[in-house]
Write a protein that holds these residues in place. Structure first.
Motif, PDB file in Angstrom:
ATOM      1  N   LYS A   1       0.607  15.374  16.413  1.00  0.00           N
ATOM      2  CA  LYS A   1       0.889  14.129  17.130  1.00  0.00           C
ATOM      3  C   LYS A   1       0.611  12.895  16.285  1.00  0.00           C
ATOM      4  N   PHE A   2      -0.048  13.095  15.150  1.00  0.00           N
ATOM      5  CA  PHE A   2      -0.431  11.945  14.333  1.00  0.00           C
ATOM      6  C   PHE A   2       0.752  11.440  13.507  1.00  0.00           C
ATOM      7  N   HIS A   3       1.045  10.156  13.673  1.00  0.00           N
ATOM      8  CA  HIS A   3       2.191   9.555  13.001  1.00  0.00           C
ATOM      9  C   HIS A   3       1.746   9.041  11.623  1.00  0.00           C
ATOM     10  N   ALA A   4       2.096   9.739  10.568  1.00  0.00           N
ATOM     11  CA  ALA A   4       1.557   9.428   9.226  1.00  0.00           C
ATOM     12  C   ALA A   4       2.469   8.489   8.427  1.00  0.00           C
ATOM     13  N   LEU A   5       3.787   8.580   8.615  1.00  0.00           N
ATOM     14  CA  LEU A   5       4.719   7.678   7.905  1.00  0.00           C
ATOM     15  C   LEU A   5       5.712   7.099   8.905  1.00  0.00           C
ATOM     16  N   TYR A   6       5.913   5.787   8.834  1.00  0.00           N
ATOM     17  CA  TYR A   6       6.829   5.073   9.742  1.00  0.00           C
ATOM     18  C   TYR A   6       7.990   4.473   8.952  1.00  0.00           C
ATOM     19  N   HIS A   7       9.214   4.767   9.347  1.00  0.00           N
ATOM     20  CA  HIS A   7      10.402   4.071   8.814  1.00  0.00           C
ATOM     21  C   HIS A   7      10.366   3.837   7.310  1.00  0.00           C
ATOM     22  N   ILE A   8      10.205   4.886   6.559  1.00  0.00           N
ATOM     23  CA  ILE A   8      10.136   4.691   5.102  1.00  0.00           C
ATOM     24  C   ILE A   8      11.549   4.590   4.532  1.00  0.00           C
ATOM     25  N   ASN A   9      11.838   3.444   3.933  1.00  0.00           N
ATOM     26  CA  ASN A   9      13.091   3.224   3.205  1.00  0.00           C
ATOM     27  C   ASN A   9      12.717   2.801   1.795  1.00  0.00           C
ATOM     28  N   MET A  10      13.105   3.599   0.829  1.00  0.00           N
ATOM     29  CA  MET A  10      12.699   3.290  -0.544  1.00  0.00           C
ATOM     30  C   MET A  10      13.622   4.053  -1.476  1.00  0.00           C
ATOM     31  N   THR A  11      14.098   3.378  -2.502  1.00  0.00           N
ATOM     32  CA  THR A  11      14.934   4.044  -3.506  1.00  0.00           C
ATOM     33  C   THR A  11      14.292   3.844  -4.860  1.00  0.00           C
ATOM     34  N   VAL A  12      14.155   4.926  -5.584  1.00  0.00           N
ATOM     35  CA  VAL A  12      13.594   4.859  -6.931  1.00  0.00           C
ATOM     36  C   VAL A  12      14.684   5.233  -7.920  1.00  0.00           C
ATOM     37  N   GLU A  13      14.939   4.321  -8.861  1.00  0.00           N
ATOM     38  CA  GLU A  13      16.008   4.540  -9.843  1.00  0.00           C
ATOM     39  C   GLU A  13      15.464   5.310 -11.047  1.00  0.00           C
ATOM     40  N   LYS A  14      16.398   5.919 -11.768  1.00  0.00           N
ATOM     41  CA  LYS A  14      16.039   6.610 -13.010  1.00  0.00           C
ATOM     42  C   LYS A  14      15.332   5.633 -13.953  1.00  0.00           C
ATOM     43  N   GLY A  15      14.210   6.072 -14.523  1.00  0.00           N
ATOM     44  CA  GLY A  15      13.484   5.252 -15.500  1.00  0.00           C
ATOM     45  C   GLY A  15      12.521   4.250 -14.901  1.00  0.00           C
ATOM     46  N   GLU A  16      12.511   4.152 -13.580  1.00  0.00           N
ATOM     47  CA  GLU A  16      11.624   3.182 -12.938  1.00  0.00           C
ATOM     48  C   GLU A  16      10.186   3.715 -12.863  1.00  0.00           C
ATOM     49  N   VAL A  17       9.223   2.807 -13.008  1.00  0.00           N
ATOM     50  CA  VAL A  17       7.814   3.159 -12.818  1.00  0.00           C
ATOM     51  C   VAL A  17       7.328   2.423 -11.576  1.00  0.00           C
ATOM     52  N   VAL A  18       7.119   3.184 -10.504  1.00  0.00           N
ATOM     53  CA  VAL A  18       6.714   2.599  -9.227  1.00  0.00           C
ATOM     54  C   VAL A  18       5.250   2.938  -8.989  1.00  0.00           C
ATOM     55  N   THR A  19       4.432   1.940  -8.717  1.00  0.00           N
ATOM     56  CA  THR A  19       3.051   2.236  -8.338  1.00  0.00           C
ATOM     57  C   THR A  19       2.926   2.042  -6.837  1.00  0.00           C
ATOM     58  N   ILE A  20       2.156   2.923  -6.214  1.00  0.00           N
ATOM     59  CA  ILE A  20       1.912   2.834  -4.771  1.00  0.00           C
ATOM     60  C   ILE A  20       0.427   2.589  -4.562  1.00  0.00           C
ATOM     61  N   ILE A  21       0.133   1.489  -3.893  1.00  0.00           N
ATOM     62  CA  ILE A  21      -1.262   1.126  -3.647  1.00  0.00           C
ATOM     63  C   ILE A  21      -1.465   0.958  -2.146  1.00  0.00           C
ATOM     64  N   GLY A  22      -2.730   0.866  -1.752  1.00  0.00           N
ATOM     65  CA  GLY A  22      -3.036   0.699  -0.331  1.00  0.00           C
ATOM     66  C   GLY A  22      -4.330   1.420  -0.001  1.00  0.00           C
ATOM     67  N   PRO A  23      -4.906   1.103   1.165  1.00  0.00           N
ATOM     68  CA  PRO A  23      -6.192   1.699   1.517  1.00  0.00           C
ATOM     69  C   PRO A  23      -6.115   3.209   1.692  1.00  0.00           C
ATOM     70  N   SER A  24      -7.269   3.837   1.632  1.00  0.00           N
ATOM     71  CA  SER A  24      -7.375   5.268   1.868  1.00  0.00           C
ATOM     72  C   SER A  24      -6.839   5.593   3.265  1.00  0.00           C
ATOM     73  N   GLY A  25      -6.062   6.666   3.374  1.00  0.00           N
ATOM     74  CA  GLY A  25      -5.532   7.083   4.662  1.00  0.00           C
ATOM     75  C   GLY A  25      -4.254   6.371   5.067  1.00  0.00           C
ATOM     76  N   SER A  26      -3.664   5.578   4.151  1.00  0.00           N
ATOM     77  CA  SER A  26      -2.478   4.805   4.531  1.00  0.00           C
ATOM     78  C   SER A  26      -1.170   5.589   4.363  1.00  0.00           C
ATOM     79  N   GLY A  27      -1.250   6.803   3.842  1.00  0.00           N
ATOM     80  CA  GLY A  27      -0.050   7.640   3.750  1.00  0.00           C
ATOM     81  C   GLY A  27       0.533   7.762   2.353  1.00  0.00           C
ATOM     82  N   LYS A  28      -0.167   7.251   1.337  1.00  0.00           N
ATOM     83  CA  LYS A  28       0.360   7.258  -0.028  1.00  0.00           C
ATOM     84  C   LYS A  28       0.600   8.682  -0.524  1.00  0.00           C
ATOM     85  N   SER A  29      -0.418   9.515  -0.345  1.00  0.00           N
ATOM     86  CA  SER A  29      -0.320  10.889  -0.827  1.00  0.00           C
ATOM     87  C   SER A  29       0.739  11.662  -0.026  1.00  0.00           C
ATOM     88  N   THR A  30       0.772  11.428   1.257  1.00  0.00           N
ATOM     89  CA  THR A  30       1.787  12.077   2.103  1.00  0.00           C
ATOM     90  C   THR A  30       3.187  11.731   1.608  1.00  0.00           C
TER      91      THR A  30
END
Ligand code: ADP
Ligand code: ADP
Length: 227
Positions: free
Chosen positions: A13-42
């Protein structure tokens, strides 16, 4: 290379990711930051199928992960992952840790796998450790070997899940320098990290998550960190 379209993720029942829209292009370096438990690892783990999405669409390397015809082993070969705890094979040498995948999965001849492994050991600055066992290395050295092992599979992208969070402070710089080198060679990378200096210096883009939402997705990394 990687496209999220309105992706949702529930753990029960736990909603871990909401409405994720994201495109990563070839060669791009994207960093994901945010507090612990915010869904980064998921979010990272959905990309190579370690977690299944609940709804929406996720395309990796032109393959729809929800499509039964998509071969997930192929996805995992094409999208490497480096974890917080390096998970090296404890009873294999450093060299064998790197050659095992290429020999077994890519069916490379031993000579070729070893030659490539030595080139990767040069890249991560650890050729003198080829015959060592992982337990003889520091955490930072083990993580550099884990990165070399991932590169040996010739992935199209590499996901890093807090690669320096388990390391002593004095080990972190060497690992970040190796990641920077790989970024400069054009590798597509998504890096979940608390290292803001790395995110600012090396990232082409920074994604900020909180409570399962992407709150910001900025290509103006300097402005993001200086506001
Ligand atoms: P982050 O990487 O930002 O720390 P995670 O993606 O690890 O966040 O976790 C996001 C939320 O999902 C947390 O509340 C966590 O407790 C929960 N969660 C993560 N994995 C599971 C799981 N396998 N089962 C249930 N809840 C989980
Ligand atoms: P690889 O790099 O895995 O060898 P390529 O991109 O060169 O794969 O593609 C080789 C063939 O395998 C192509 O026909 C491609 O469409 C198919 N293919 C690649 N990845 C997958 C996948 N995840 N699922 C199913 N077929 C795939």
């Amino acid at each position: 290379m990687i496209e999220f379209h309105d992706v949702e993720k529930y753990y029960g029942k736990f909603h871990a990711l909401y409405h994720i829209n994201m495109t990563v292009e070839k060669g791009e370096v994207v960093t994901i930051i945010g507090p612990s438990g915010s869904g980064k690892s998921t979010l990272l783990r959905t990309i190579n199928g370690l977690e299944r999405i609940s709804s929406g669409q996720l395309i990796v390397n032109n393959f729809d992960l929800a499509d039964k015809k998509t071969n997930m082993d192929r996805i995992r070969k094409n999208v490497g992952m480096v974890f917080q705890h390096f998970n090296l094979y404890a009873n294999k040498t450093v060299l064998q840790n790197i050659t095992l995948g290429p020999e077994l999965v890519l069916k490379e001849p031993k000579d070729q796998a070893e030659e490539e492994a030595h080139n990767l050991l040069d890249l991560v600055g650890l050729n003198d450790k080829a015959k060592s066992m992982p337990s003889q290395l520091s955490g930072g050295q083990q993580q550099r070997i884990a990165i070399a092992r991932s590169l040996a599979m010739k992935p199209r992208a590499i996901l890093f899940d807090e690669p320096t969070s388990a390391l002593d402070p004095e080990m972190i710089g060497d690992v970040l320098n190796v990641m920077k080198k790989i970024a400069q060679q054009g590798m597509t990378m998504i890096v979940v990290t608390h290292e803001m200096g790395f995110a600012e210096e090396v990232g082409d883009r920074v994604v900020f998550m909180d409570q399962g939402h992407i709150l910001e997705d900025s290509k103006d990394v300097k402005a993001f960190f200086n506001k």
